[in-house]
Enzyme design. Structure first.
Site, mmCIF file in Angstrom:
data_model
loop_
_atom_site.group_PDB
_atom_site.id
_atom_site.type_symbol
_atom_site.label_atom_id
_atom_site.label_comp_id
_atom_site.label_asym_id
_atom_site.label_seq_id
_atom_site.Cartn_x
_atom_site.Cartn_y
_atom_site.Cartn_z
ATOM 1 N N THR A 43 178.629 5.092 -19.257
ATOM 2 C CA THR A 43 178.990 6.266 -19.314
ATOM 3 C C THR A 43 179.882 6.547 -20.467
ATOM 4 O O THR A 43 180.983 5.840 -20.582
ATOM 5 C CB THR A 43 179.668 6.932 -18.196
ATOM 6 N N ASN A 258 184.154 4.353 -5.966
ATOM 7 C CA ASN A 258 183.933 5.614 -5.628
ATOM 8 C C ASN A 258 184.093 5.553 -4.052
ATOM 9 O O ASN A 258 183.376 6.357 -3.437
ATOM 10 C CB ASN A 258 182.773 6.173 -6.067
#
Length: 403
Positions: A43, A258
């Site tokens: 990303t 996460n």
């Protein structure tokens, strides 16, 4: 040069030959690869606004790295609902598809191979990133720890607390699968060579798979067979569109990213991997369970190695492992049969010609974490190749049209 051949199942361990097994060829679905150095999905948050459209600079960035045996693109949201970070590209609008086609054309002109990683983030998002400021969705309404990266009212990146997501209803599940089907068709229209289903790192599919985030009691929760159902249904839906041998899946067994967790990761991932093994996919791509130790230069923990061996034994096809590798450890894992290909991430950020540098045992550029996310060419397309360092080639692309 990547050439198409008939499918040959990967063999392991790597046969003896060239001293460094990183530079022995192998099969990946229908593709014959010249070596085993893969570019991991990264990303970079540089999509043009409005519309989260890949910029012209992205075509330069990926073409610079076309010497990878395979490029797996940055995670690409399959719908507006799928977005979890500011300035990440999508694959759901005509403008996005047209822009991605410029990227794939540039990679193919450089004799590269590129798969598109399909992404739906689930609870790792924020209303500021969702259509009509809606709540992010998840298998269960459990707020994740951590913060979301959004664009604030001043157009700047900002970290804000995650919110409590909305649990998906049973009636919505077919629509999720339709989103993946549309994205796969769009990826094909954009001339990607294949796709990777992102089922790792605590995003939506992983949230369904792992018990720490899935408290459902319906057909998508409870037993591992039910928790794995969404991934398997998506995989089965995409096979008629692309063919199994142009589809990969990414998992992160023992991952913690996460705020993800599972009560029985060994049995969970053994089941998931065994089911995936039956589809004849191009590959299974796992985040190295020993990532944290290897990044620190430490000896991997026995449990992490056990998980890696479990997956190696359960998956009867090409296995890509990503995370924590240098040239020596990558070669050793190949020699030992623990992987068929090795994916590098941060090293590819700073070294567009990473395979050549590894082959030549040349020094590596050092990456700059301050330029990972957002910005223009700095820290993106301005890292020099060996030829540029020697003055044998012009410097990289410079283009400020990123927003």
């Amino acid at each position: 040069m990547v050439t198409t051949t008939t499918h040959v199942r990967a063999l392991h361990p790597v046969p003896n030959g060239e001293a460094n097994p990183l530079f022995q060829g192998c099969q990946l679905g229908p593709f014959s690869l010249p070596h085993r150095v893969v570019m991991a999905p990264l990303t970079r948050s540089r999509a043009r606004q409005p519309g989260n459209v890949p910029s012209p600079l992205a075509a330069c960035y990926y073409a610079q790295r076309a010497s990878a045996a395979l490029i797996i693109s940055e995670a690409t949201q399959i719908s507006m609902q799928g977005q979890g970070y500011a300035w990440t590209p999508g694959i759901h609008s005509r403008e996005q598809v047209d822009a991605w086609r410029q990227v794939t054309n540039a990679v193919h002109e450089a004799n590269g191979l590129i798969f598109n990683q399909l992404w739906l983030v689930g609870r790792i998002s924020h209303p500021a990133l969702q259509p009509d400021n809606m709540l992010p969705v998840a298998p269960s309404a459990i707020t994740p720890k951590g913060r979301a990266f959004i664009e604030n009212e001043r157009g700047e990146g900002e970290l804000v607390p995650f919110v409590r997501p909305r649990a998906l209803t049973l009636e919505e599940m077919p629509y999720l699968i339709k989103q993946y089907e549309r994205a796969a068709r769009n990826a094909e229209a954009a001339k990607f060579d294949g796709i990777e289903i992102h089922a790792a790192n605590g995003y939506l599919i992983d949230q369904f798979i792992e018990s720490g985030t899935n408290r459902r009691s319906d057909a998508y929760g409870g037993s591992v067979q039910h928790r794995a159902r969404l991934l398997l249904e998506i995989t089965e839906a995409l096979i008629p569109i692309l063919g199994a041998d142009r589809i990969g899946v990414r998992l992160s067994p023992l991952g913690k990213m996460n705020d993800i967790s599972d009560d029985a990761p060994e049995s969970t991932f053994a089941y998931v991997v065994e089911q995936l093994s039956g589809y004849g996919l191009a590959y299974l791509h796992i985040v190295n369970p020993a990532l944290e130790q290897m990044q620190k230069g430490e000896k991997p923990e026995p449990y992490a190695l056990h998980m890696t061996r479990l997956i190696r034994n359960k998956y009867q096809g090409t296995l890509i492992v990503a995370g924590g590798f240098n040239a020596d450890t990558a070669a050793q894992w190949l020699r030992d049969g623990q992987a068929d290909l090795i994916a590098f991430g941060r090293k590819f950020i700073a070294n567009p010609d990473l395979p050549g540098r590894l082959r030549a045992n040349a020094p590596l550029n050092v990456d700059d974490p301050a330029t990972y996310y957002g910005g223009g060419e700095k820290g993106y397309t301005d890292y020099p190749s060996l030829e540029q360092d020697r003055g044998e080639k012009a410097k990289g692309c410079v283009d400020q049209r990123w927003r």
